[in-house]
Design an enzyme around this catalytic site. Sequence first.
Site, PDB file in Angstrom:
ATOM      1  N   CYS A 139      20.346  39.083  -4.998  1.00 33.70           N
ATOM      2  CA  CYS A 139      21.930  39.827  -3.970  1.00 33.70           C
ATOM      3  C   CYS A 139      23.057  38.937  -3.978  1.00 33.70           C
ATOM      4  O   CYS A 139      22.949  37.162  -3.475  1.00 33.70           O
ATOM      5  CB  CYS A 139      20.984  40.087  -2.689  1.00 33.70           C
ATOM      6  SG  CYS A 139      19.491  41.015  -2.334  1.00 33.70           S
ATOM      7  N   ARG A 154      24.189  36.955 -10.693  1.00 29.70           N
ATOM      8  CA  ARG A 154      22.833  36.367 -10.008  1.00 29.70           C
ATOM      9  C   ARG A 154      21.536  37.146  -9.938  1.00 29.70           C
ATOM     10  O   ARG A 154      20.630  37.011  -9.384  1.00 29.70           O
ATOM     11  CB  ARG A 154      23.746  36.340  -8.201  1.00 29.70           C
ATOM     12  CG  ARG A 154      24.176  35.735  -8.445  1.00 29.70           C
ATOM     13  CD  ARG A 154      24.930  35.611  -6.459  1.00 29.70           C
ATOM     14  NE  ARG A 154      24.604  35.426  -5.940  1.00 29.70           N
ATOM     15  CZ  ARG A 154      23.791  34.256  -5.095  1.00 29.70           C
ATOM     16  NH1 ARG A 154      24.924  33.398  -5.243  1.00 29.70           N
ATOM     17  NH2 ARG A 154      22.626  33.760  -4.206  1.00 29.70           N
ATOM     18  N   TRP A 203      19.222  42.918  -5.414  1.00 32.77           N
ATOM     19  CA  TRP A 203      18.144  42.614  -6.560  1.00 32.77           C
ATOM     20  C   TRP A 203      16.644  43.371  -5.464  1.00 32.77           C
ATOM     21  O   TRP A 203      16.877  42.256  -3.966  1.00 32.77           O
ATOM     22  CB  TRP A 203      18.433  40.995  -6.320  1.00 32.77           C
ATOM     23  CG  TRP A 203      16.945  40.786  -7.203  1.00 32.77           C
ATOM     24  CD1 TRP A 203      16.808  40.647  -9.012  1.00 32.77           C
ATOM     25  CD2 TRP A 203      15.267  40.316  -7.274  1.00 32.77           C
ATOM     26  NE1 TRP A 203      15.960  40.536  -9.513  1.00 32.77           N
ATOM     27  CE2 TRP A 203      14.945  39.910  -8.584  1.00 32.77           C
ATOM     28  CE3 TRP A 203      14.226  39.782  -6.276  1.00 32.77           C
ATOM     29  CZ2 TRP A 203      14.182  38.939  -8.550  1.00 32.77           C
ATOM     30  CZ3 TRP A 203      13.812  39.756  -5.836  1.00 32.77           C
ATOM     31  CH2 TRP A 203      13.420  38.796  -7.398  1.00 32.77           C
ATOM     32  N   ASN A 247      21.567  39.939   2.756  1.00 29.51           N
ATOM     33  CA  ASN A 247      20.496  39.089   1.382  1.00 29.51           C
ATOM     34  C   ASN A 247      19.424  38.556   2.370  1.00 29.51           C
ATOM     35  O   ASN A 247      19.947  37.451   3.423  1.00 29.51           O
ATOM     36  CB  ASN A 247      21.192  38.360   1.093  1.00 29.51           C
ATOM     37  CG  ASN A 247      22.652  37.900   0.352  1.00 29.51           C
ATOM     38  OD1 ASN A 247      22.657  39.378   0.445  1.00 29.51           O
ATOM     39  ND2 ASN A 247      22.941  37.622  -0.330  1.00 29.51           N
ATOM     40  N   GLY A 248      18.237  38.666   1.502  1.00 37.59           N
ATOM     41  CA  GLY A 248      16.597  37.808   1.976  1.00 37.59           C
ATOM     42  C   GLY A 248      15.891  38.461   2.827  1.00 37.59           C
ATOM     43  O   GLY A 248      16.031  39.930   2.167  1.00 37.59           O
ATOM     44  N   GLU A 282       9.735  24.474 -21.838  1.00 40.28           N
ATOM     45  CA  GLU A 282      11.061  24.650 -21.854  1.00 40.28           C
ATOM     46  C   GLU A 282      12.326  26.129 -22.921  1.00 40.28           C
ATOM     47  O   GLU A 282      12.360  27.185 -23.017  1.00 40.28           O
ATOM     48  CB  GLU A 282      12.519  23.908 -21.587  1.00 40.28           C
ATOM     49  CG  GLU A 282      14.257  24.673 -21.425  1.00 40.28           C
ATOM     50  CD  GLU A 282      14.368  25.149 -20.336  1.00 40.28           C
ATOM     51  OE1 GLU A 282      13.296  25.544 -18.988  1.00 40.28           O
ATOM     52  OE2 GLU A 282      15.000  25.345 -20.033  1.00 40.28           O
ATOM     53  N   LYS A 307      12.531  30.149 -21.983  1.00 37.29           N
ATOM     54  CA  LYS A 307      14.850  30.512 -22.592  1.00 37.29           C
ATOM     55  C   LYS A 307      13.990  31.799 -23.083  1.00 37.29           C
ATOM     56  O   LYS A 307      14.542  32.346 -22.796  1.00 37.29           O
ATOM     57  CB  LYS A 307      14.868  29.300 -23.280  1.00 37.29           C
ATOM     58  CG  LYS A 307      15.788  28.236 -22.758  1.00 37.29           C
ATOM     59  CD  LYS A 307      17.205  28.610 -21.937  1.00 37.29           C
ATOM     60  CE  LYS A 307      16.563  28.706 -20.414  1.00 37.29           C
ATOM     61  NZ  LYS A 307      15.673  27.895 -19.409  1.00 37.29           N
ATOM     62  N   GLU A 352      12.550  34.470 -20.812  1.00 36.03           N
ATOM     63  CA  GLU A 352      13.486  35.301 -19.925  1.00 36.03           C
ATOM     64  C   GLU A 352      14.385  35.656 -21.099  1.00 36.03           C
ATOM     65  O   GLU A 352      15.186  36.965 -20.452  1.00 36.03           O
ATOM     66  CB  GLU A 352      14.114  34.233 -19.900  1.00 36.03           C
ATOM     67  CG  GLU A 352      13.860  33.003 -18.450  1.00 36.03           C
ATOM     68  CD  GLU A 352      14.609  32.200 -17.871  1.00 36.03           C
ATOM     69  OE1 GLU A 352      15.085  31.415 -18.936  1.00 36.03           O
ATOM     70  OE2 GLU A 352      15.053  31.942 -16.938  1.00 36.03           O
ATOM     71  N   HIS A 392      -7.921  23.371 -28.663  1.00 42.96           N
ATOM     72  CA  HIS A 392      -8.864  23.808 -27.620  1.00 42.96           C
ATOM     73  C   HIS A 392      -8.324  25.051 -27.264  1.00 42.96           C
ATOM     74  O   HIS A 392      -8.670  25.667 -25.806  1.00 42.96           O
ATOM     75  CB  HIS A 392      -8.073  22.915 -26.039  1.00 42.96           C
ATOM     76  CG  HIS A 392      -8.757  21.387 -26.312  1.00 42.96           C
ATOM     77  ND1 HIS A 392      -9.602  21.309 -26.879  1.00 42.96           N
ATOM     78  CD2 HIS A 392      -7.731  20.373 -26.159  1.00 42.96           C
ATOM     79  CE1 HIS A 392      -9.787  19.658 -27.059  1.00 42.96           C
ATOM     80  NE2 HIS A 392      -8.966  19.210 -27.332  1.00 42.96           N
ATOM     81  N   LYS A 451      19.664  34.676 -10.731  1.00 44.00           N
ATOM     82  CA  LYS A 451      20.375  33.224 -10.919  1.00 44.00           C
ATOM     83  C   LYS A 451      19.539  32.484  -9.796  1.00 44.00           C
ATOM     84  O   LYS A 451      19.269  31.344 -10.105  1.00 44.00           O
ATOM     85  CB  LYS A 451      21.449  33.674 -11.132  1.00 44.00           C
ATOM     86  CG  LYS A 451      22.604  32.326 -11.740  1.00 44.00           C
ATOM     87  CD  LYS A 451      21.782  31.563 -12.586  1.00 44.00           C
ATOM     88  CE  LYS A 451      22.521  30.643 -13.114  1.00 44.00           C
ATOM     89  NZ  LYS A 451      21.075  29.677 -14.454  1.00 44.00           N
TER      90      LYS A 451
HETATM   91  C1  F6R Z   1      14.932  29.516 -16.237  1.00 45.89           C
HETATM   92  C2  F6R Z   1      15.438  29.500 -14.635  1.00 45.89           C
HETATM   93  C3  F6R Z   1      15.191  29.176 -13.554  1.00 45.89           C
HETATM   94  C4  F6R Z   1      15.776  28.169 -12.298  1.00 45.89           C
HETATM   95  C5  F6R Z   1      14.111  28.605 -11.451  1.00 45.89           C
HETATM   96  C6  F6R Z   1      14.870  27.486 -10.546  1.00 45.89           C
HETATM   97  O1  F6R Z   1      16.553  29.957 -16.769  1.00 45.89           O
HETATM   98  O2  F6R Z   1      17.062  30.060 -14.465  1.00 45.89           O
HETATM   99  O3  F6R Z   1      13.914  29.297 -14.178  1.00 45.89           O
HETATM  100  O4  F6R Z   1      15.525  27.929 -13.283  1.00 45.89           O
HETATM  101  O5  F6R Z   1      14.560  29.971 -10.598  1.00 45.89           O
HETATM  102  O6  F6R Z   1      16.478  27.164 -10.046  1.00 45.89           O
HETATM  103  P1  F6R Z   1      17.166  26.750  -9.323  1.00 45.89           P
HETATM  104  O7  F6R Z   1      17.518  25.262 -10.571  1.00 45.89           O
HETATM  105  O8  F6R Z   1      17.945  27.159  -9.025  1.00 45.89           O
HETATM  106  O9  F6R Z   1      16.153  25.662  -7.719  1.00 45.89           O
END
Ligand code: F6R
Length: 612
Positions: free
Chosen positions: A2, A27, A76, A102-103, A485, A489, A492, A508, A607
Amino acid sequence: MCGIVGYIGTRNCVPVILEGLRRLEYRGYDSAGIALVRDKEFFIQKKAGKVSNLAAALGEAEGTVFATLGMGHTRWATHGEPSDINAHPHWDQKKRIALVHNGIVENYQAIKTKLLRDGHTFLGATDTEVLAHLVGVMYDECRDLPTAVRLALSEVDGTYGLVVIAKDDPGRIVAARKGSPLLIGVGDGENFIASDASAIVEHTRKVVYLDDGEVADITTSGVRTMTIDDVTVEKPIHQVTLELSQIERGGYDHFMLKEIHEQPETILNAMRGRLLVEEGDVKLGGLQNIIGRLLSARRLILTACGTSWHAALVGEYMFEQIARIPTEVEYASEFRYRDPIVNIDDVVFLISQSGETADTLSALRDAKTKGATVLGIVNVVGSSIARESDGGVYAHAGPEIGVASTKAFTSQLTVLALITILLARVRGMSRERGQVLARELATLPDKVQTILKETEKIRKIAEEFKDAKNFLYLGRGANFPVALEGALKLKEISYIHAEGYPAAEMKHGPIALIDENMPVVFIVPKDGIYDKVVSNIQEVRARRGRIIAVANEDDTDIDELAEFVIRVPRTYGFFGPILNIIPLQLLAYYIAVARGTNVDQPRNLAKSVTVE
Ligand code: F6R
């Protein structure tokens, strides 16, 4: 997650708020709303979907709505589906105050039950609407908005970044924070409130960061900050260095593509002034005061979430292999509830792009309470983790707007490499060895530039596999986290199911999945375990899996084994992830583009994850 932006001053706040909300879109959100006060009456508009829906409903183009006090929100969804009704702002029972939040209000059900008994009716299903009613009840009693907010919050369990306005008191905005970031933008005869500096940076660079448990009474002429118990708190004004160009797309189709291409520069920025090539050493101002504690640390713990957790896994390889310090890595969300054994001579690193991730912040507080030294590797300057740590190192990647993290990851890895060299040197590594590592690290920005030249080839591979249902990513050693990773990517932003594994683990279990429809991405640099990974490649070939290899420029054997080869320059094994992830970011990006998904704001993702 949010977003909040609010304004009090003399000009029309509608464009200020709508532009602020647009800057917060990255975000992640699913509805948006605005509340304005005009002639002591509220004008509230809320819409499911994008800020553009809200702007259209407001008749933004015609510019007919004028107000000098207002606030906006992007929501959100947590409690209640994304809908017009559940969008913020929310009113109290008498529609005298409006509130954005927010929260999560954890005890909202108990408060709601009591309010229902007192005759309140609720329009939607959110915890925030309950909070608005509670503030309204207090406002009825005391007729003073800051007091009403403080009294209401003393009954609330949970987290909040909260902004409240009252229609019969149009001279103030009241804000409060616990666990969800808020900052006040200080202007000249006008003031702003926002959850993120990017929402207001085009108007002012002077900001006051609210801390947990603080309430702010914001008027056109000033800001009074106090605790929930009404003790005045003097707050310093910080200068935000963010440039507007950093939060714009700059000619790229997506922020994610821009951020991938920024990496030669951002990796360099992470090293700038810190890597001392001739001395074979590293200087990190944020660790200077606690270097003694780092020296005597018996164990390092790296904790984080998501992509940052993958960076932590690479960090473990670096710290153990080069600095020879026992290191553990744990998901912050597990760490915080496991009651882990943390000793006072442990050093806990919190890795976070946003510096606001709720789980990581809680892990920090837990480790701190247990007496450990806590250090942040954080990108967003002034964020909660940065401020609550005993020290740390900024990633200096600049604002990352694309929801899928790219440049922040490689900057985190670069910082981890710097810390590794620093630790190794203070623990006795020779200057000569330090020079060798430092020289190699300094070459990485140019090597990333070389990899970016593979873009067209990667785009063609993406076309070939855009309809795949599953992907497997395999790597060994420090490239196992790269496999994780790369898979993250892809899922996501393209919504293709993908998994990362240590290559040798394939036999395995995951090998059962291999057939002619399964693309398998191997990260296979020419290192000490190259032959072992080649054996795994053979196992996939034998089952007709389709192989994409990320391999070194001078690897001539790989063409025989893989259907597609993406070339990366050579580097030392533990620096390899900084290079090897780049093609996998591009592959995910171009597959997502080919599938027509919303690359920068993928569905359901936020985000910065400020709720548990
Ligand atoms: C993946 C991504 C998330 C963040 C995770 C932690 O692309 O962006 O998996 O890495 O939510 O976020 P931060 O690094 O902001 O603590």
